[in-house]
Design a protein around this motif. Sequence first.
Motif, PDB file in Angstrom:
ATOM      1  N   LEU A   1      -5.739   8.314  -8.466  1.00 40.45           N
ATOM      2  CA  LEU A   1      -6.881   7.859  -7.673  1.00 40.45           C
ATOM      3  C   LEU A   1      -6.466   6.739  -6.714  1.00 40.45           C
ATOM      4  O   LEU A   1      -6.855   6.732  -5.539  1.00 40.45           O
ATOM      5  N   LEU A   2      -5.643   5.812  -7.221  1.00 39.15           N
ATOM      6  CA  LEU A   2      -5.150   4.727  -6.360  1.00 39.15           C
ATOM      7  C   LEU A   2      -4.326   5.297  -5.203  1.00 39.15           C
ATOM      8  O   LEU A   2      -4.440   4.823  -4.065  1.00 39.15           O
ATOM      9  N   ALA A   3      -3.510   6.309  -5.499  1.00 36.63           N
ATOM     10  CA  ALA A   3      -2.686   6.916  -4.443  1.00 36.63           C
ATOM     11  C   ALA A   3      -3.571   7.588  -3.395  1.00 36.63           C
ATOM     12  O   ALA A   3      -3.355   7.424  -2.193  1.00 36.63           O
ATOM     13  N   ASP A   4      -4.603   8.326  -3.869  1.00 40.04           N
ATOM     14  CA  ASP A   4      -5.534   8.994  -2.941  1.00 40.04           C
ATOM     15  C   ASP A   4      -6.209   7.984  -2.019  1.00 40.04           C
ATOM     16  O   ASP A   4      -6.328   8.192  -0.816  1.00 40.04           O
ATOM     17  N   ALA A   5      -6.678   6.889  -2.609  1.00 36.54           N
ATOM     18  CA  ALA A   5      -7.414   5.885  -1.833  1.00 36.54           C
ATOM     19  C   ALA A   5      -6.483   5.139  -0.877  1.00 36.54           C
ATOM     20  O   ALA A   5      -6.844   4.865   0.270  1.00 36.54           O
ATOM     21  N   ALA A   6      -5.271   4.832  -1.343  1.00 40.25           N
ATOM     22  CA  ALA A   6      -4.349   4.028  -0.522  1.00 40.25           C
ATOM     23  C   ALA A   6      -3.918   4.768   0.736  1.00 40.25           C
ATOM     24  O   ALA A   6      -3.597   4.149   1.750  1.00 40.25           O
ATOM     25  N   ARG A   7      -3.931   6.115   0.677  1.00 41.06           N
ATOM     26  CA  ARG A   7      -3.584   6.899   1.875  1.00 41.06           C
ATOM     27  C   ARG A   7      -4.526   6.608   3.031  1.00 41.06           C
ATOM     28  O   ARG A   7      -4.175   6.799   4.191  1.00 41.06           O
ATOM     29  N   TRP A   8      -5.737   6.163   2.715  1.00 42.98           N
ATOM     30  CA  TRP A   8      -6.742   5.921   3.755  1.00 42.98           C
ATOM     31  C   TRP A   8      -6.629   4.532   4.366  1.00 42.98           C
ATOM     32  O   TRP A   8      -7.357   4.199   5.307  1.00 42.98           O
ATOM     33  N   ILE A   9      -5.759   3.690   3.821  1.00 46.23           N
ATOM     34  CA  ILE A   9      -5.669   2.310   4.316  1.00 46.23           C
ATOM     35  C   ILE A   9      -4.891   2.277   5.631  1.00 46.23           C
ATOM     36  O   ILE A   9      -3.713   2.638   5.665  1.00 46.23           O
ATOM     37  N   GLY A  10      -5.532   1.849   6.691  1.00 41.59           N
ATOM     38  CA  GLY A  10      -4.864   1.584   7.966  1.00 41.59           C
ATOM     39  C   GLY A  10      -3.901   2.681   8.394  1.00 41.59           C
ATOM     40  O   GLY A  10      -4.176   3.868   8.242  1.00 41.59           O
ATOM     41  N   HIS A  11      -2.769   2.256   8.959  1.00 42.16           N
ATOM     42  CA  HIS A  11      -1.748   3.170   9.465  1.00 42.16           C
ATOM     43  C   HIS A  11      -0.428   2.879   8.751  1.00 42.16           C
ATOM     44  O   HIS A  11      -0.318   1.913   8.011  1.00 42.16           O
ATOM     45  N   THR A  12       0.569   3.707   9.029  1.00 36.50           N
ATOM     46  CA  THR A  12       1.859   3.593   8.322  1.00 36.50           C
ATOM     47  C   THR A  12       2.410   2.165   8.360  1.00 36.50           C
ATOM     48  O   THR A  12       2.818   1.631   7.320  1.00 36.50           O
ATOM     49  N   ALA A  13       2.430   1.551   9.534  1.00 31.83           N
ATOM     50  CA  ALA A  13       3.011   0.211   9.651  1.00 31.83           C
ATOM     51  C   ALA A  13       2.184  -0.831   8.886  1.00 31.83           C
ATOM     52  O   ALA A  13       2.725  -1.821   8.380  1.00 31.83           O
ATOM     53  N   ILE A  14       0.883  -0.603   8.785  1.00 27.44           N
ATOM     54  CA  ILE A  14       0.008  -1.507   8.021  1.00 27.44           C
ATOM     55  C   ILE A  14       0.276  -1.323   6.527  1.00 27.44           C
ATOM     56  O   ILE A  14       0.405  -2.300   5.780  1.00 27.44           O
ATOM     57  N   ARG A  15       0.381  -0.054   6.098  1.00 28.12           N
ATOM     58  CA  ARG A  15       0.603   0.214   4.666  1.00 28.12           C
ATOM     59  C   ARG A  15       1.966  -0.266   4.205  1.00 28.12           C
ATOM     60  O   ARG A  15       2.147  -0.589   3.039  1.00 28.12           O
ATOM     61  N   ALA A  16       2.931  -0.318   5.131  1.00 31.01           N
ATOM     62  CA  ALA A  16       4.278  -0.757   4.748  1.00 31.01           C
ATOM     63  C   ALA A  16       4.307  -2.248   4.408  1.00 31.01           C
ATOM     64  O   ALA A  16       5.184  -2.698   3.679  1.00 31.01           O
ATOM     65  N   ARG A  17       3.368  -3.017   4.923  1.00 30.60           N
ATOM     66  CA  ARG A  17       3.395  -4.463   4.676  1.00 30.60           C
ATOM     67  C   ARG A  17       2.194  -4.963   3.870  1.00 30.60           C
ATOM     68  O   ARG A  17       2.307  -5.900   3.090  1.00 30.60           O
ATOM     69  N   GLY A  18       1.028  -4.376   4.096  1.00 32.26           N
ATOM     70  CA  GLY A  18      -0.179  -4.845   3.414  1.00 32.26           C
ATOM     71  C   GLY A  18      -0.041  -4.711   1.903  1.00 32.26           C
ATOM     72  O   GLY A  18       0.635  -3.811   1.412  1.00 32.26           O
TER      73      GLY A  18
ATOM     74  N   HIS B   1       0.829  -1.207   0.000  1.00 35.77           N
ATOM     75  CA  HIS B   1       0.000   0.000   0.000  1.00 35.77           C
ATOM     76  C   HIS B   1       0.866   1.262   0.000  1.00 35.77           C
ATOM     77  O   HIS B   1       0.526   2.257  -0.621  1.00 35.77           O
ATOM     78  N   SER B   2       2.003   1.210   0.719  1.00 34.37           N
ATOM     79  CA  SER B   2       2.880   2.384   0.767  1.00 34.37           C
ATOM     80  C   SER B   2       3.404   2.721  -0.635  1.00 34.37           C
ATOM     81  O   SER B   2       3.573   3.894  -0.974  1.00 34.37           O
ATOM     82  N   ALA B   3       3.628   1.698  -1.463  1.00 32.23           N
ATOM     83  CA  ALA B   3       4.089   1.949  -2.836  1.00 32.23           C
ATOM     84  C   ALA B   3       2.966   2.537  -3.678  1.00 32.23           C
ATOM     85  O   ALA B   3       3.208   3.347  -4.580  1.00 32.23           O
ATOM     86  N   LEU B   4       1.723   2.150  -3.387  1.00 29.74           N
ATOM     87  CA  LEU B   4       0.580   2.735  -4.106  1.00 29.74           C
ATOM     88  C   LEU B   4       0.447   4.218  -3.773  1.00 29.74           C
ATOM     89  O   LEU B   4       0.106   5.030  -4.624  1.00 29.74           O
ATOM     90  N   VAL B   5       0.721   4.564  -2.503  1.00 29.01           N
ATOM     91  CA  VAL B   5       0.645   5.967  -2.090  1.00 29.01           C
ATOM     92  C   VAL B   5       1.708   6.779  -2.827  1.00 29.01           C
ATOM     93  O   VAL B   5       1.460   7.893  -3.274  1.00 29.01           O
ATOM     94  N   GLU B   6       2.891   6.188  -2.974  1.00 25.92           N
ATOM     95  CA  GLU B   6       4.023   6.941  -3.541  1.00 25.92           C
ATOM     96  C   GLU B   6       4.009   7.018  -5.059  1.00 25.92           C
ATOM     97  O   GLU B   6       4.567   7.951  -5.637  1.00 25.92           O
ATOM     98  N   GLN B   7       3.383   6.041  -5.734  1.00 27.20           N
ATOM     99  CA  GLN B   7       3.429   6.055  -7.201  1.00 27.20           C
ATOM    100  C   GLN B   7       2.595   7.223  -7.747  1.00 27.20           C
ATOM    101  O   GLN B   7       1.674   7.712  -7.081  1.00 27.20           O
ATOM    102  N   THR B   8       2.923   7.652  -8.969  1.00 29.46           N
ATOM    103  CA  THR B   8       2.229   8.797  -9.561  1.00 29.46           C
ATOM    104  C   THR B   8       1.480   8.421 -10.841  1.00 29.46           C
ATOM    105  O   THR B   8       0.873   9.271 -11.475  1.00 29.46           O
ATOM    106  N   HIS B   9       1.516   7.152 -11.228  1.00 19.07           N
ATOM    107  CA  HIS B   9       0.876   6.743 -12.482  1.00 19.07           C
ATOM    108  C   HIS B   9      -0.647   6.755 -12.373  1.00 19.07           C
ATOM    109  O   HIS B   9      -1.347   6.962 -13.352  1.00 19.07           O
ATOM    110  N   HIS B  10      -1.170   6.448 -11.179  1.00 23.99           N
ATOM    111  CA  HIS B  10      -2.618   6.351 -10.997  1.00 23.99           C
ATOM    112  C   HIS B  10      -3.003   7.137  -9.749  1.00 23.99           C
ATOM    113  O   HIS B  10      -3.062   6.581  -8.641  1.00 23.99           O
TER     114      HIS B  10
END
Lengths: 269, 160
Positions: free
Chosen positions: A89-106, A78-87
């Motif tokens: 909408l995916l980055a916007d949505a992924a920011r809402w997933i869980g917390h930093t430690a969750i996004r780093a692994r999920g 999820h953290s890579a989805l937040v950082e990527q710039t190709h999509h």
Amino acid sequence: MKCAPFDYVRAASVDEAVTTLSQADGDGKILAGGQSLVPVLALRMARPSVLVDVNRIPGLAGVTPEGDAVRVGALTRHSALVEQTHHPLLADAARWIGHTAIRARGTAGGSIAHADPSAELPVVAVGTGATVTVAGPGGTRQLAAEDLFVGALMTDLAEDEMLTEVRFPLPTRWGFAEFARRHGDFALVMAVAAEVEGTVRVALGGIGAVPVRAEAAERVLAGGGSLREAAAAAAEQLTPTADLHGSAEFRRAIAAEMIRRALTRAGLS
Amino acid sequence: MDITFSVNGERVHLDVEPRHTLADALREECGLTGTHLGCEHGVCGACTVLVDGQPARACLMFAVQADGATVTTVEGLAGEDGELHPLQEAFVAHHGLQCGFCTPGMLISALHLLETDPEPDRETIRTEMSGNICRCTGYSGIVDAVEAAAGVLREPGPAS
């Protein structure tokens, strides 16, 4: 609590993962980021006999633009989805997933295959009309995200199949809105608005067992109606269930507001 | 199952049961009981450690998955001479802890935050620390501590 014992297999390839699942005879589970699976195991809500760890399979992670879409490998965090710039909408949505430690692994594939009714990525998948690629013992198949989700935590995936990739169409205009009690908490309601190939799609999550298209809202917009009319039409169509987090009326009102915000962010006013 | 990984700069070889989490291995096999287990299902954040530089709930990762990884726990924060890390100093100075149970996870999350954003505003600190639950402080002291530590860490170090 601690998990019940299981056999651990570190798969080196998708073929090995699928073969191991087949041999487990319905009692195997894929371990990707583990952010949803491990709590389920720890609470002993599930006790599979085999866990197939796919984290070290090469080539399963990454976001690759391809024409009017992006391909997201199942192991993309999820953290890579937040950082990527190709999509975006995916980055916007992924920011809402869980917390930093969750996004780093999920992982993206894990979240979609887990099919939690309040998860973000399934709503983006349905909202954009994504296609998932699934590997099984007989080869691979593709299906629309709308056909993948069949119930809360239930998908069309067979017990010996593995989701390997999701192809998300790139919307020309998009908006994402979510309401949760606290950032990182499970969403009460979220809305995705996406203009794909000239058509405005609206999808809602957190409101039922699976992400749903707000077809009434889409019809109002297609007929030239205003955002407020679209949001109101969508809310009227909904039959949310009440629980301790909110009454049915509250959820319907919040859903209408999230649709209005998603459409506004998409610049569709 | 045999695994090898690095914890706070030290190489560790272990024979672990697959169902043992990284938190179990750290606490019971490595004797590093600073990593606390609160909820054991990924909600409270007390067991947060760094795995290859990224924050991870040590209760949501099996020890076998850490094979070959580099792990940092709260024990890795202080200097070899026992001198506290600026974050630890700031938590003491700003009442960032009371019972101390959540503190190891708070410190690791704050460490990762300041490594990625050396000058976070208070809202960012609150958002980034939202995965760690504290039942004593009301969080204000924790936010104060992280903000103060960020200031200390931004200062140029003493000339050597």
